[in-house]
Design a protein around this motif. Structure first.
Motif, PDB file in Angstrom:
ATOM      1  N   VAL A 127      25.511 -22.472  23.530  1.00  0.00           N
ATOM      2  CA  VAL A 127      24.935 -20.834  23.986  1.00  0.00           C
ATOM      3  C   VAL A 127      23.703 -20.137  23.933  1.00  0.00           C
ATOM      4  CG1 VAL A 127      27.061 -20.321  24.272  1.00  0.00           C
ATOM      5  CG2 VAL A 127      26.146 -19.889  21.868  1.00  0.00           C
ATOM      6  N   GLY A 128      22.844 -20.901  22.429  1.00  0.00           N
ATOM      7  CA  GLY A 128      21.853 -20.524  22.147  1.00  0.00           C
ATOM      8  C   GLY A 128      20.049 -19.667  23.234  1.00  0.00           C
ATOM      9  N   PRO A 129      20.105 -20.739  24.141  1.00  0.00           N
ATOM     10  CA  PRO A 129      19.362 -20.864  25.263  1.00  0.00           C
ATOM     11  C   PRO A 129      19.587 -19.959  26.194  1.00  0.00           C
ATOM     12  CG  PRO A 129      19.576 -23.216  25.633  1.00  0.00           C
ATOM     13  CD  PRO A 129      20.130 -22.484  23.853  1.00  0.00           C
ATOM     14  N   TYR A 130      20.783 -19.146  26.007  1.00  0.00           N
ATOM     15  CA  TYR A 130      21.434 -18.529  26.935  1.00  0.00           C
ATOM     16  C   TYR A 130      21.140 -17.099  26.669  1.00  0.00           C
ATOM     17  CZ  TYR A 130      21.744 -22.572  30.254  1.00  0.00           C
ATOM     18  OH  TYR A 130      21.812 -24.048  30.527  1.00  0.00           O
ATOM     19  N   LEU A 131      21.905 -17.163  25.031  1.00  0.00           N
ATOM     20  CA  LEU A 131      22.535 -16.083  24.573  1.00  0.00           C
ATOM     21  C   LEU A 131      21.422 -15.558  23.956  1.00  0.00           C
ATOM     22  CD1 LEU A 131      25.639 -16.580  23.584  1.00  0.00           C
ATOM     23  CD2 LEU A 131      25.565 -14.984  25.851  1.00  0.00           C
ATOM     24  N   ILE A 132      20.461 -16.260  23.563  1.00  0.00           N
ATOM     25  CA  ILE A 132      19.201 -15.666  22.485  1.00  0.00           C
ATOM     26  C   ILE A 132      17.684 -15.677  23.220  1.00  0.00           C
ATOM     27  CG2 ILE A 132      17.879 -16.154  20.389  1.00  0.00           C
ATOM     28  CD1 ILE A 132      20.866 -17.747  19.216  1.00  0.00           C
ATOM     29  N   LEU A 133      17.497 -17.013  23.610  1.00  0.00           N
ATOM     30  CA  LEU A 133      16.392 -17.603  24.828  1.00  0.00           C
ATOM     31  C   LEU A 133      16.062 -16.423  25.889  1.00  0.00           C
ATOM     32  CD1 LEU A 133      15.367 -20.431  23.123  1.00  0.00           C
ATOM     33  CD2 LEU A 133      14.710 -18.737  22.227  1.00  0.00           C
ATOM     34  N   MET A 134      16.888 -16.742  26.589  1.00  0.00           N
ATOM     35  CA  MET A 134      16.757 -16.326  27.904  1.00  0.00           C
ATOM     36  C   MET A 134      16.718 -14.728  27.642  1.00  0.00           C
ATOM     37  SD  MET A 134      19.011 -16.897  31.487  1.00  0.00           S
ATOM     38  CE  MET A 134      18.397 -18.648  31.586  1.00  0.00           C
ATOM     39  N   PRO A 135      17.315 -13.597  26.949  1.00  0.00           N
ATOM     40  CA  PRO A 135      16.924 -12.372  26.581  1.00  0.00           C
ATOM     41  C   PRO A 135      16.144 -12.293  25.849  1.00  0.00           C
ATOM     42  CG  PRO A 135      19.663 -13.350  26.084  1.00  0.00           C
ATOM     43  CD  PRO A 135      18.918 -14.001  26.147  1.00  0.00           C
ATOM     44  N   LEU A 136      15.655 -12.843  25.544  1.00  0.00           N
ATOM     45  CA  LEU A 136      14.332 -12.763  24.647  1.00  0.00           C
ATOM     46  C   LEU A 136      13.353 -12.811  25.552  1.00  0.00           C
ATOM     47  CD1 LEU A 136      12.719 -12.255  21.517  1.00  0.00           C
ATOM     48  CD2 LEU A 136      12.744 -14.639  21.544  1.00  0.00           C
TER      49      LEU A 136
ATOM     50  N   VAL B 180      10.747 -10.048  26.896  1.00  0.00           N
ATOM     51  CA  VAL B 180       9.076 -10.096  26.890  1.00  0.00           C
ATOM     52  C   VAL B 180       8.097  -9.971  27.967  1.00  0.00           C
ATOM     53  CG1 VAL B 180       7.391 -11.936  25.569  1.00  0.00           C
ATOM     54  CG2 VAL B 180       8.594 -11.904  24.649  1.00  0.00           C
ATOM     55  N   LEU B 181       8.801 -10.328  29.009  1.00  0.00           N
ATOM     56  CA  LEU B 181       8.245 -10.558  29.784  1.00  0.00           C
ATOM     57  C   LEU B 181       7.942  -8.194  30.820  1.00  0.00           C
ATOM     58  CD1 LEU B 181       7.798 -11.756  32.891  1.00  0.00           C
ATOM     59  CD2 LEU B 181      10.187 -11.134  33.748  1.00  0.00           C
ATOM     60  N   SER B 182       9.468  -8.119  30.661  1.00  0.00           N
ATOM     61  CA  SER B 182       9.571  -6.999  30.571  1.00  0.00           C
ATOM     62  C   SER B 182       8.229  -6.004  29.681  1.00  0.00           C
ATOM     63  CB  SER B 182      11.302  -6.507  30.423  1.00  0.00           C
ATOM     64  OG  SER B 182      11.227  -4.680  29.868  1.00  0.00           O
ATOM     65  N   VAL B 183       8.333  -5.932  28.156  1.00  0.00           N
ATOM     66  CA  VAL B 183       7.380  -5.548  27.542  1.00  0.00           C
ATOM     67  C   VAL B 183       5.828  -5.799  28.223  1.00  0.00           C
ATOM     68  CG1 VAL B 183       6.088  -5.336  25.378  1.00  0.00           C
ATOM     69  CG2 VAL B 183       8.353  -4.848  25.494  1.00  0.00           C
ATOM     70  N   VAL B 184       5.378  -6.679  28.417  1.00  0.00           N
ATOM     71  CA  VAL B 184       4.171  -7.635  29.244  1.00  0.00           C
ATOM     72  C   VAL B 184       3.872  -6.543  30.432  1.00  0.00           C
ATOM     73  CG1 VAL B 184       2.502  -9.348  29.819  1.00  0.00           C
ATOM     74  CG2 VAL B 184       3.786  -9.008  27.373  1.00  0.00           C
ATOM     75  N   ARG B 185       5.047  -6.877  31.006  1.00  0.00           N
ATOM     76  CA  ARG B 185       4.989  -6.309  32.542  1.00  0.00           C
ATOM     77  C   ARG B 185       4.167  -4.721  32.550  1.00  0.00           C
ATOM     78  NH1 ARG B 185       8.999  -4.256  35.447  1.00  0.00           N
ATOM     79  NH2 ARG B 185       8.736  -3.576  37.434  1.00  0.00           N
ATOM     80  N   ARG B 186       5.338  -4.296  31.521  1.00  0.00           N
ATOM     81  CA  ARG B 186       4.694  -2.358  31.338  1.00  0.00           C
ATOM     82  C   ARG B 186       3.438  -2.437  31.057  1.00  0.00           C
ATOM     83  NH1 ARG B 186       8.428   2.533  29.478  1.00  0.00           N
ATOM     84  NH2 ARG B 186      10.147   1.084  30.488  1.00  0.00           N
ATOM     85  N   MET B 187       3.025  -3.216  29.762  1.00  0.00           N
ATOM     86  CA  MET B 187       2.165  -2.468  29.576  1.00  0.00           C
ATOM     87  C   MET B 187       0.598  -3.339  30.750  1.00  0.00           C
ATOM     88  SD  MET B 187       1.901  -3.717  25.623  1.00  0.00           S
ATOM     89  CE  MET B 187       2.477  -5.715  25.430  1.00  0.00           C
TER      90      MET B 187
END
Lengths: 207, 388
Positions: free
Chosen positions: B278-287, B291-298
Motif C-alpha cells: 500500500v505504500g506506493p499508493y498511500l504514501i508515494l502517490m499523495p507525496l 509536490v506537483l501542487s506546490v511546484v505548480r503554484r510556485m
C-alpha cells in the motif's frame, strides 16, 4: 518589442546558414544525449562481472522450485535461495554465462503441456530456426518431465528445454524455458554441466 | 488603431514582451541547429522503435495493435486534463505536439532505452542480480529518463525562445513531453508483457497492462517531467526575476527522488509486507501530488502576474472587473470563489474562458486594437450582460 522577422537570421549571427545563437543549446543536447547513449555502454564494457556461482549455491525459481547452477559460472541475472527475494515463477529470469556458453531460464504463465509450451516458444521466437525434428523427453532427478529440442547453425549450438513446474498437475502450473547456447563447436565442452543443471531442477514445495 | 500610453498600457506591453505571448510557433526552422538535432533525435528514435518492435511485429501483432489502441484512448483524458492546465499564457498546440513527439520517440527509443539497458547491467555487476533487481530501476531511470525528457525542453527553448520563458512554461511543456514518454513506454510494456508469455493471450496481456499502468499513470512521467522541467526553468531563469538556481536544483532532485521512490518502492519498504503493497499508493502517490501542487503554484506566479498586467487596461476600461481578473489570473481557489460570487458555475466558467480569449487576442495583436480584439471584448461584455 522585438523587430526580428521570423526565420530571418541577422548576418552577424549566421554560421554556414545556421543561427549561431541556438548552437549552444543544440550542442548541449547532442553531447548529453550521446553521453547517455554511448557513455553508459562504454562504462559497462570496462566493469567486469564478478558474481561466480559457488559450491552449495541454489537458484530460486519461485514458489519453492529450485535448480543447482554449475560452479564457476557468472550469475548475471537471477536470485539464489539464500537471497530470500520472493521470486515469481511466472516472470523469473536467470542468466548464467561461462566462456562462450550461456544458459538462460525464463519463467512464464502458460496453460497446457510442456510440449505445447515449447511449440509456442518456437513459433513466437523464431519459427524458421534450424530446430531438430522431434522433441525428446527429459526427466529431472526430481521426476519433472520436460521436452528438449536442439538447434544448430552458423551462429552456434542451442538446446531448448521446457518444463511445467508440477509433476502432478502440469497443465496449470507455471512454465519454465531453459535456453542453453554456445558459440560454434563448444557445446560438447559444456554438455555435461548443462545436463547436470537440467537434472537438478525441482518443482515447487507444494509438490 | 491607437495605443494609448498609460501605466496600465505600459504594463500590458511589458508583459507581452516578457511572456512572449502571442508569438507564433513554427516547427520548420532549417536555419536553427536545434531543429536538426530534434530531427536527428526523433529520426534515430523512430529507427530504434522499428528495430525494437519490428522483429516481433507479426508474432506479437495483437499485443502491439491493442497496446497502441488502448493507450491512444487512454491518452484522451490526459490531453483534456493537460489542456485545462495550459492556461494563463497558453502554449500553442504545435509546440506541445513537438514536445510530445520528443517524449514518445526520441527520449524513449533514442536515449532512455540504450542508456537504461547499459546502466542496469552496470548495477547488476556492482550490486549483484538481487541488489540490481531491488535498486537498479530506481538508480537508472531517474537519471536517464528525466534527463532525456528535459533535453527535449532545451531543444524546444531553442526552437521557440520567445514562447518558453517562465517556470510554468517548463511545467506545461514538461508534462507533454512526459506524457509522450509515458504512452510510448506503456505500449512497450504491453509488447514486453506479451513476449514474456511467448505470445499466448496477447489481448488479455494488453488489458492487464492497461489496467496496471492506467492506475499508476497519475504518478508517472507526465508528473515527474512537469516538476523536473519547472526546476530546469528556474535554474535557467529565462523570465525576469525567475532565476532561482537552488530552488531549481531542489525541484529537479525532488522529481528524481519521486521517480526513484516509485521505481524502488519494494526496496524502500522492504521488510514490511503491508507497506510494500500500500505504500506506493498511500504514501508515494499523495507525496507526489503534493509536490506537483506546490511546484505548480510556485511556477504559475509569474504567469499570473503577466495575466494581470495584460488585462490591466481592460480593468481600467471596465471590460473586466476585479473578481473576474482575480479568477482568470488566479488558482483553483480564486476561480471557485468567483463561481460562488457569480452564483452559477457554468456562467463563471464561460466568463473566465472569455476573459482568457480576450487576453489571448490582445497578446496576439501585440497590444494593438484589432477587429479580433474588439470582437473578443464584445463577446466578454455580452456574457457579462454589459452594453458596450
Amino acid at each position: 518589442m522585438t523587430t526580428e522577422l521570423p526565420g530571418w537570421v541577422p548576418v552577424e549571427h549566421r554560421w554556414f546558414g545556421l543561427d549561431r545563437r541556438q548552437l549552444k543549446p543544440a550542442l548541449f543536447v547532442l553531447v548529453v544525449a550521446l553521453l547517455l547513449i554511448y557513455g553508459w555502454p562504454a562504462l559497462n564494457a570496462v566493469v567486469p562481472w564478478d558474481n561466480p556461482t559457488r559450491a552449495g549455491d541454489v537458484l530460486d525459481l519461485g514458489e519453492g522450485a529450485t535448480a543447482v547452477p554449475p560452479v564457476g559460472w557468472q550469475l548475471e541475472d537471477g536470485a539464489l535461495t539464500r537471497d530470500n527475494t520472493g521470486v515469481s515463477p511466472t516472470n523469473d529470469q536467470v542468466k548464467l554465462v561461462k566462456g562462450g556458453a550461456t544458459i538462460q531460464m525464463t519463467g512464464a504463465a502458460f496453460t497446457g503441456s510442456a510440449a505445447a509450451f515449447l511449440s509456442q516458444v518456437i513459433s513466437a521466437e523464431d519459427p524458421d530456426a534450424n530446430i531438430s525434428g522431434a522433441p525428446s523427453t527429459f526427466t529431472t532427478s526430481s521426476g519433472l518431465v520436460g521436452v528438449v529440442r536442439s538447434a544448430s547453425g552458423p551462429g552456434g549450438d542451442e538446446l531448448l528445454a521446457a518444463f511445467k513446474m508440477s509433476a502432478t498437475s502440469p497443465d496449470n502450473a507455471p512454465a519454465l524455458l531453459i535456453d542453453a547456447s554456445t558459440v560454434p563447436g563448444e557445446f560438447q565442452q559444456y554438455s555435461g554441466e548443462i545436463d547436470t543443471f537440467l537434472r537438478s531442477i525441482t518443482p515447487g514445495a507444494s509438490e | 488603431m491607437t495605443v494609448t500610453s498609460s501605466p496600465a498600457k505600459n504594463a500590458q506591453l511589458a508583459s507581452i514582451e516578457q511572456s512572449g505571448w502571442g508569438t507564433p510557433y513554427r516547427f520548420l526552422q532549417p536555419h536553427n541547429p536545434a531543429f536538426w538535432i530534434y530531427l536527428i533525435g526523433v529520426g534515430a528514435g523512430a529507427v530504434g522503435m522499428v528495430k525494437y518492435f519490428g522483429p516481433g511485429s507479426s508474432t506479437y501483432r495483437v499485443a502491439l495493435t491493442s497496446g497502441i489502441l488502448f493507450f491512444a484512448i487512454y491518452l484522451i483524458p490526459w490531453l483534456l486534463f493537460l489542456r485545462r492546465q495550459n492556461r494563463y499564457t497558453a502554449q500553442p498546440g504545435g509546440l506541445l505536439a513537438t514536445g510530445f513527439v520528443w517524449g514518445a520517440v526520441a527520449a524513449t527509443f533514442w536515449i532512455a532505452l540504450p542508456a537504461n539497458t547499459a546502466l542496469l547491467e552496470i548495477w547488476q555487476k556492482l550490486l549483484g542480480p538481487t541488489g540490481a533487481s531491488t535498486w537498479g530501476a530506481g538508480f537508472s531511470a531517474p537519471i536517464d529518463e528525466e534527463w532525456s525528457k528535459a533535453l527535449g525542453l532545451i531543444l524546444l527553448i531553442a526552437l521557440a525562445p520567445r514562447l518558453i520563458r517562465s517556470a510554468y512554461d517548463g511545467f506545461i511543456i514538461g508534462a507533454f513531453i512526459g506524457l509522450g514518454f509515458q504512452v510510448s513506454e506503456d505500449v512497450l510494456y504491453a509488447y514486453n508483457n506479451a513476449t514474456s508469455t511467448f505470445g499466448a493471450g496477447q489481448l488479455e496481456s494488453s488489458l492487464y497492462i492497461l489496467a496496471l499502468r492506467g492506475l499508476v499513470g497519475i504518478t508517472s512521467h507526465a508528473l515527474f517531467s512537469a516538476v523536473f522541467c519547472a526546476g530546469v526553468m528556474w535554474i535557467l531563469g529565462r523570465a525576469q526575476g525567475e532565476r532561482h538556481v537552488v530552488r531549481g536544483v531542489i525541484v529537479c532532485l525532488a522529481s528524481m527522488f519521486l521517480h526513484f521512490a516509485w521505481d524502488d518502492a519494494s526496496g524502500l519498504f522492504a521488510g514490511n509486507v503491508l507497506l510494500t503493497v500500500v505504500g506506493p499508493y498511500l504514501i508515494l502517490m499523495p507525496l507526489a501530488l503534493v509536490v506537483l501542487s506546490v511546484v505548480r503554484r510556485m511556477a504559475s506566479s509569474t504567469e499570473r502576474a503577466w495575466m494581470r498586467d495584460l488585462l490591466a487596461p481592460e480593468v481600467e476600461n471596465g471590460v473586466v472587473d476585479q473578481p473576474l481578473l482575480d479568477a482568470v489570473s488566479g488558482l483553483h481557489q480564486q476561480r471557485r470563489h468567483f463561481a460562488k460570487l457569480v452564483g452559477n458555475g457554468r456562467r463563471a466558467r464561460l466568463l473566465v474562458e472569455s476573459a482568457g480569449d480576450l487576453a489571448h487576442e490582445i497578446a496576439s495583436s501585440g497590444g494593438e486594437e484589432t477587429p479580433r480584439v474588439a470582437h473578443a471584448r464584445h463577446e466578454l461584455l455580452r456574457l457579462r450582460g454589459v452594453t458596450p
